[in-house]
Design an enzyme around this catalytic site. Sequence first.
Site, short mmCIF file in Angstrom:
data_model
loop_
_atom_site.label_atom_id
_atom_site.label_comp_id
_atom_site.label_asym_id
_atom_site.label_seq_id
_atom_site.Cartn_x
_atom_site.Cartn_y
_atom_site.Cartn_z
N ASP A 27 35.96 34.00 42.12
CA ASP A 27 35.29 35.14 42.74
C ASP A 27 33.84 35.17 42.28
OD1 ASP A 27 37.61 35.82 43.99
OD2 ASP A 27 37.99 37.64 42.83
N ASP A 46 31.86 37.63 41.77
CA ASP A 46 31.43 38.77 40.94
C ASP A 46 31.98 38.69 39.51
OD1 ASP A 46 34.05 39.13 41.62
OD2 ASP A 46 33.83 41.20 42.29
N TRP A 81 41.76 42.53 51.81
CA TRP A 81 41.92 42.45 50.36
C TRP A 81 43.39 42.43 49.94
CZ3 TRP A 81 44.35 45.17 46.60
CH2 TRP A 81 44.00 44.86 45.28
N GLU A 90 46.88 37.42 48.49
CA GLU A 90 46.79 35.95 48.64
C GLU A 90 46.95 35.24 47.31
OE1 GLU A 90 44.17 37.86 48.34
OE2 GLU A 90 43.09 36.76 46.80
N ASP A 91 46.50 35.86 46.22
CA ASP A 91 46.65 35.24 44.90
C ASP A 91 48.12 35.28 44.45
OD1 ASP A 91 46.45 37.98 44.80
OD2 ASP A 91 45.04 38.06 43.13
N MET A 106 32.73 41.86 35.16
CA MET A 106 32.70 41.98 36.61
C MET A 106 31.43 42.70 36.99
SD MET A 106 35.66 43.39 39.02
CE MET A 106 35.29 44.04 40.60
N HIS A 118 30.36 46.58 41.96
CA HIS A 118 30.12 46.70 43.41
C HIS A 118 31.15 47.64 44.01
CE1 HIS A 118 33.62 44.19 44.53
NE2 HIS A 118 33.37 43.59 43.40
N ARG A 129 33.73 48.51 47.38
CA ARG A 129 34.49 47.63 48.28
C ARG A 129 33.63 47.28 49.50
NH1 ARG A 129 38.95 45.99 47.63
NH2 ARG A 129 40.05 47.84 46.89
C1 BGC Z 1 47.07 42.31 44.76
C2 BGC Z 1 46.29 41.12 44.26
C3 BGC Z 1 45.21 41.60 43.31
C4 BGC Z 1 45.84 42.42 42.21
C5 BGC Z 1 44.87 42.91 41.18
C6 BGC Z 1 47.62 43.09 43.60
O1 BGC Z 1 48.31 44.22 44.06
O2 BGC Z 1 48.13 41.87 45.59
O3 BGC Z 1 45.73 40.41 45.32
O4 BGC Z 1 44.52 40.51 42.78
O5 BGC Z 1 46.56 43.49 42.75
O6 BGC Z 1 43.91 43.75 41.69
#
Ligand code: BGC
Length: 345
Positions: free
Chosen positions: A192, A194, A254, A257-258, A284, A287, A289
């Site tokens: 990322d 930031d 948002w 995906e991770d 971080m 910022h 959203r």
């Molecule tokens: C989201 C992730 C995010 C994490 C931390 C989770 O609920 O699915 O994508 O990285 O929260 O913010």
Amino acid sequence: MGVLPTLFKVARRGKCLLLLVLCLCVLAWIAAISSDDVVKESPFEDLKAIEESPRRELESEMIPSVEEQTLKESCPERSPLLRGALKLTFEASVTLEQVESENQEVVGGQYNPADCVARQSVAILIPYRNREKHLLYFLYHLHPFLQRQQLHYAIYVIHQAGDVTFNRAKLLNVGYLEALKDYNWDCFIFHDVDLIPENDENLYVCEEQPKHLVVGRNSTGYKLRYKGYFGGVSGMTKDQFHLVNGFPNTYWGWGGEDDDLRIRIQLQRMTIVRPPAEVARYTMVFHKRDSGNQVNKDRMLLLRRTPQTWKKDGLNSCSYNILSVNREPLYINITADIGQPEHAH
Ligand code: BGC
């Protein structure tokens, strides 16, 4: 005596013609199954072709040559240039020209240590849209940080064209596929824009297992957000990322995906490793959203389906158009049209 002649003999005696026909059917069936096994292809055959396609010209003087590899010694396991915890500054007055003049050994976004052969070649991939100041702070801090680690590296900024909902994961797939056209990178760091590392002992190299580099960040009291958290900054080798078919392409907006990538990793029976908490610390840059990156309300639903979808949604189905590739002094700027969410058609 062979099986077939024996069967024919029995059949000739007229006792068991039906049995003969049955046996022949079974033999034919066994033969068909085994030949099927031989021709079975990897579901990622097309992907392999992309990954091994001819290399595009990267600043060739920066690429470690074969002679160089044999003449120079390998960089030490621990770089003597590391300083440990750093005091980060974020001067509003910093300019791109200033960062460029402080990093003249970086050519076309790429750096290669002059005195030794780097232990790994690392592509840093940054999904990006409209975060100019963050990118400037990132370049300001990350170039000297990576050089102190004595890495051969390049920074790729993958810019999503247009203003449809942001798709971090798909941009990272594009970054991986495009970076491999430049060079056969050992390691990919998904980063990322930031997040700035606070300690240069947090090594931007890949391990035997996928690596998560953010244990804590200032904005959340330097605590790991949850056990399976794999967001912010993570590192995977080319083979590890290939094995999980990369990120999903279907997470717009948002979140999630991770977590999807972590599930893919678990499905392959890999585990996630992390550096010690006192090292894996990040600041971080503040910022709000971004518009165009609203919370993805479908993410829980998508995550439940990952075990069924990962094989067909990923690197092997990532369709996009490259609009431009600009080799700026400090980064490679790839602008891509990655389409839009299916329900928006
Ligand atoms: C989201 C992730 C995010 C994490 C931390 C989770 O609920 O699915 O994508 O990285 O929260 O913010």
